[in-house]
Design a protein around this motif. Structure first.
Motif, mmCIF file in Angstrom:
data_model
loop_
_atom_site.group_PDB
_atom_site.id
_atom_site.type_symbol
_atom_site.label_atom_id
_atom_site.label_comp_id
_atom_site.label_asym_id
_atom_site.label_seq_id
_atom_site.Cartn_x
_atom_site.Cartn_y
_atom_site.Cartn_z
ATOM 1 N N SER A 124 22.272 -22.453 30.400
ATOM 2 C CA SER A 124 21.086 -21.775 30.922
ATOM 3 C C SER A 124 21.205 -21.567 32.432
ATOM 4 O O SER A 124 22.076 -22.148 33.097
ATOM 5 C CB SER A 124 19.845 -22.618 30.626
ATOM 6 O OG SER A 124 19.907 -23.846 31.333
ATOM 7 N N LYS A 125 20.305 -20.757 32.962
ATOM 8 C CA LYS A 125 20.274 -20.519 34.400
ATOM 9 C C LYS A 125 20.053 -21.823 35.149
ATOM 10 O O LYS A 125 20.689 -22.082 36.182
ATOM 11 C CB LYS A 125 19.162 -19.525 34.729
ATOM 12 C CG LYS A 125 19.019 -19.233 36.221
ATOM 13 C CD LYS A 125 17.870 -18.283 36.480
ATOM 14 C CE LYS A 125 17.683 -18.067 37.987
ATOM 15 N NZ LYS A 125 16.529 -17.158 38.269
ATOM 16 N N ALA A 126 19.168 -22.682 34.637
ATOM 17 C CA ALA A 126 18.881 -23.963 35.293
ATOM 18 C C ALA A 126 20.126 -24.854 35.317
ATOM 19 O O ALA A 126 20.390 -25.539 36.316
ATOM 20 C CB ALA A 126 17.742 -24.674 34.574
ATOM 21 N N THR A 127 20.902 -24.820 34.225
ATOM 22 C CA THR A 127 22.118 -25.634 34.164
ATOM 23 C C THR A 127 23.136 -25.156 35.186
ATOM 24 O O THR A 127 23.768 -25.964 35.877
ATOM 25 C CB THR A 127 22.728 -25.567 32.751
ATOM 26 O OG1 THR A 127 21.797 -26.094 31.811
ATOM 27 C CG2 THR A 127 24.015 -26.378 32.679
ATOM 28 N N LEU A 128 23.302 -23.840 35.312
ATOM 29 C CA LEU A 128 24.237 -23.291 36.291
ATOM 30 C C LEU A 128 23.780 -23.597 37.718
ATOM 31 O O LEU A 128 24.600 -23.893 38.596
ATOM 32 C CB LEU A 128 24.389 -21.789 36.084
ATOM 33 C CG LEU A 128 25.074 -21.359 34.775
ATOM 34 C CD1 LEU A 128 25.030 -19.841 34.622
ATOM 35 C CD2 LEU A 128 26.525 -21.846 34.744
ATOM 36 N N GLU A 129 22.479 -23.530 37.962
ATOM 37 C CA GLU A 129 21.960 -23.855 39.292
ATOM 38 C C GLU A 129 22.193 -25.320 39.628
ATOM 39 O O GLU A 129 22.530 -25.671 40.762
ATOM 40 C CB GLU A 129 20.469 -23.519 39.372
ATOM 41 C CG GLU A 129 20.175 -22.028 39.381
ATOM 42 C CD GLU A 129 18.692 -21.730 39.354
ATOM 43 O OE1 GLU A 129 17.904 -22.674 39.066
ATOM 44 O OE2 GLU A 129 18.305 -20.570 39.629
ATOM 45 N N ARG A 130 21.999 -26.186 38.634
ATOM 46 C CA ARG A 130 22.243 -27.619 38.847
ATOM 47 C C ARG A 130 23.718 -27.876 39.126
ATOM 48 O O ARG A 130 24.076 -28.698 39.969
ATOM 49 C CB ARG A 130 21.767 -28.394 37.625
ATOM 50 C CG ARG A 130 21.778 -29.912 37.813
ATOM 51 C CD ARG A 130 20.917 -30.622 36.782
ATOM 52 N NE ARG A 130 21.282 -30.255 35.418
ATOM 53 C CZ ARG A 130 20.543 -29.516 34.619
ATOM 54 N NH1 ARG A 130 19.383 -29.027 35.029
ATOM 55 N NH2 ARG A 130 20.933 -29.239 33.386
ATOM 56 N N ALA A 131 24.604 -27.155 38.418
ATOM 57 C CA ALA A 131 26.043 -27.300 38.646
ATOM 58 C C ALA A 131 26.418 -26.876 40.061
ATOM 59 O O ALA A 131 27.247 -27.509 40.722
ATOM 60 C CB ALA A 131 26.816 -26.467 37.620
ATOM 61 N N ALA A 132 25.785 -25.816 40.544
ATOM 62 C CA ALA A 132 26.092 -25.309 41.886
ATOM 63 C C ALA A 132 25.537 -26.209 42.982
ATOM 64 O O ALA A 132 26.005 -26.168 44.129
ATOM 65 C CB ALA A 132 25.535 -23.900 42.048
ATOM 66 N N SER A 133 24.569 -27.038 42.649
ATOM 67 C CA SER A 133 23.941 -27.891 43.666
ATOM 68 C C SER A 133 24.839 -29.038 44.109
ATOM 69 O O SER A 133 24.657 -29.605 45.192
ATOM 70 C CB SER A 133 22.629 -28.465 43.123
ATOM 71 O OG SER A 133 22.892 -29.429 42.104
ATOM 72 N N GLY A 134 25.789 -29.412 43.264
ATOM 73 C CA GLY A 134 26.696 -30.512 43.617
ATOM 74 C C GLY A 134 26.093 -31.889 43.444
ATOM 75 O O GLY A 134 26.670 -32.876 43.908
ATOM 76 N N THR A 135 24.970 -31.999 42.767
ATOM 77 C CA THR A 135 24.332 -33.315 42.588
ATOM 78 C C THR A 135 24.924 -34.105 41.422
ATOM 79 O O THR A 135 24.668 -35.293 41.296
ATOM 80 C CB THR A 135 22.821 -33.134 42.344
ATOM 81 O OG1 THR A 135 22.625 -32.283 41.210
ATOM 82 C CG2 THR A 135 22.161 -32.508 43.567
ATOM 83 N N CYS A 136 25.682 -33.436 40.562
ATOM 84 C CA CYS A 136 26.291 -34.125 39.428
ATOM 85 C C CYS A 136 27.541 -33.376 39.008
ATOM 86 O O CYS A 136 27.787 -32.247 39.452
ATOM 87 C CB CYS A 136 25.308 -34.214 38.257
ATOM 88 S SG CYS A 136 24.866 -32.587 37.575
ATOM 89 N N VAL A 137 28.358 -34.017 38.175
ATOM 90 C CA VAL A 137 29.539 -33.347 37.629
ATOM 91 C C VAL A 137 29.144 -32.763 36.278
ATOM 92 O O VAL A 137 28.882 -33.511 35.332
ATOM 93 C CB VAL A 137 30.713 -34.331 37.456
ATOM 94 C CG1 VAL A 137 31.925 -33.599 36.879
ATOM 95 C CG2 VAL A 137 31.075 -34.978 38.787
ATOM 96 N N PRO A 138 29.070 -31.452 36.164
ATOM 97 C CA PRO A 138 28.629 -30.840 34.908
ATOM 98 C C PRO A 138 29.699 -30.907 33.828
ATOM 99 O O PRO A 138 30.822 -31.347 34.081
ATOM 100 C CB PRO A 138 28.354 -29.386 35.322
ATOM 101 C CG PRO A 138 29.299 -29.154 36.458
ATOM 102 C CD PRO A 138 29.389 -30.459 37.200
#
Length: 208
Positions: free
Chosen positions: A3-17
């Motif tokens: 989802s868009k939210a998952t991609l945004e979270r991946a781009a944030s660098g807060t976790c390893v997707p």
């Protein structure tokens, strides 16, 4: 697709997707020119290597500093430990992820979990190869020492001749694939083929 939210979270660098998210992120951010050239494949390969390193840094215990060396395996206990360390070095793929990377029925999640926990070993060479490939050991030249190590460990543990023959056949098949790949690269039968075969089979001869 993530989802868009998952991609945004991946781009944030807060976790390893997950790798699926990383792969999708790479593919949706390439240019049209890259999409139709070898650049995309190179980007995916580099992304996978960086992803494995990131997973390793965030998940591996402090005492794992390098990939295990199957040449040092001499017992079943050594083999079990080396497989567990290879799993760690690969970034701790989950049993579900490893099942999806394997063929149907090759690597059931329940069996994979028991191998990871050190409760069992792969039941046969095919399952061992599936486990290693799901831990990103995929080059035949890298897989060969693992089959040699398994044969050596099982022989020392007193495995039945039937089981030893099964592992030996798998080892010989892999050696044949390596030799065939050498021929393909050279485009002809290499003049030193017999010497090459002798080198490739030396570990098994020494272990016998």
């Amino acid at each position: 697709m993530p989802s868009k939210a998952t991609l945004e979270r991946a781009a944030s660098g807060t976790c390893v997707p997950s790798w699926e998210t990383v792969e999708t992120f790479i593919k949706v951010t390439v240019t049209k020119e890259e999409e139709f050239t070898a650049t995309l494949g190179l980007a995916v390969d580099r992304g996978r290597k960086l992803w494995i390193c990131a997973r390793r840094r965030t998940r591996a215990p402090y005492y794992i500093h390098k990939a295990p060396n199957p040449d040092l395996v001499s017992s079943v206990a050594d083999l079990s430990r080396a497989l567990r360390h290879q799993h760690i070095w690969a970034g701790y793929p989950t049993p579900g992820e490893m099942d999806r990377m394997s063929g149907p029925g090759e690597l059931p999640s329940s069996t994979t979990r028991r191998i990871i926990e050190g409760d069992t070993l792969p039941v046969d060479p095919q399952q061992a190869l599936a486990f290693l490939k799901a831990c990103y050991v995929r080059d035949p030249n890298d897989l060969e020492p693992w089959l040699a190590a398994a044969s050596r460990a099982l022989r020392r543990d007193g495995a039945s001749q039937r089981d030893l023959n099964r592992w030996a056949r798998a080892h010989q098949k892999l050696l044949a694939e390596i030799q065939a790949s050498v021929k393909d690269m050279l485009g002809e039968t290499p003049p030193g083929e017999e010497a090459l075969a002798e080198v490739l089979t030396s570990k098994e001869t020494q272990a016998a």
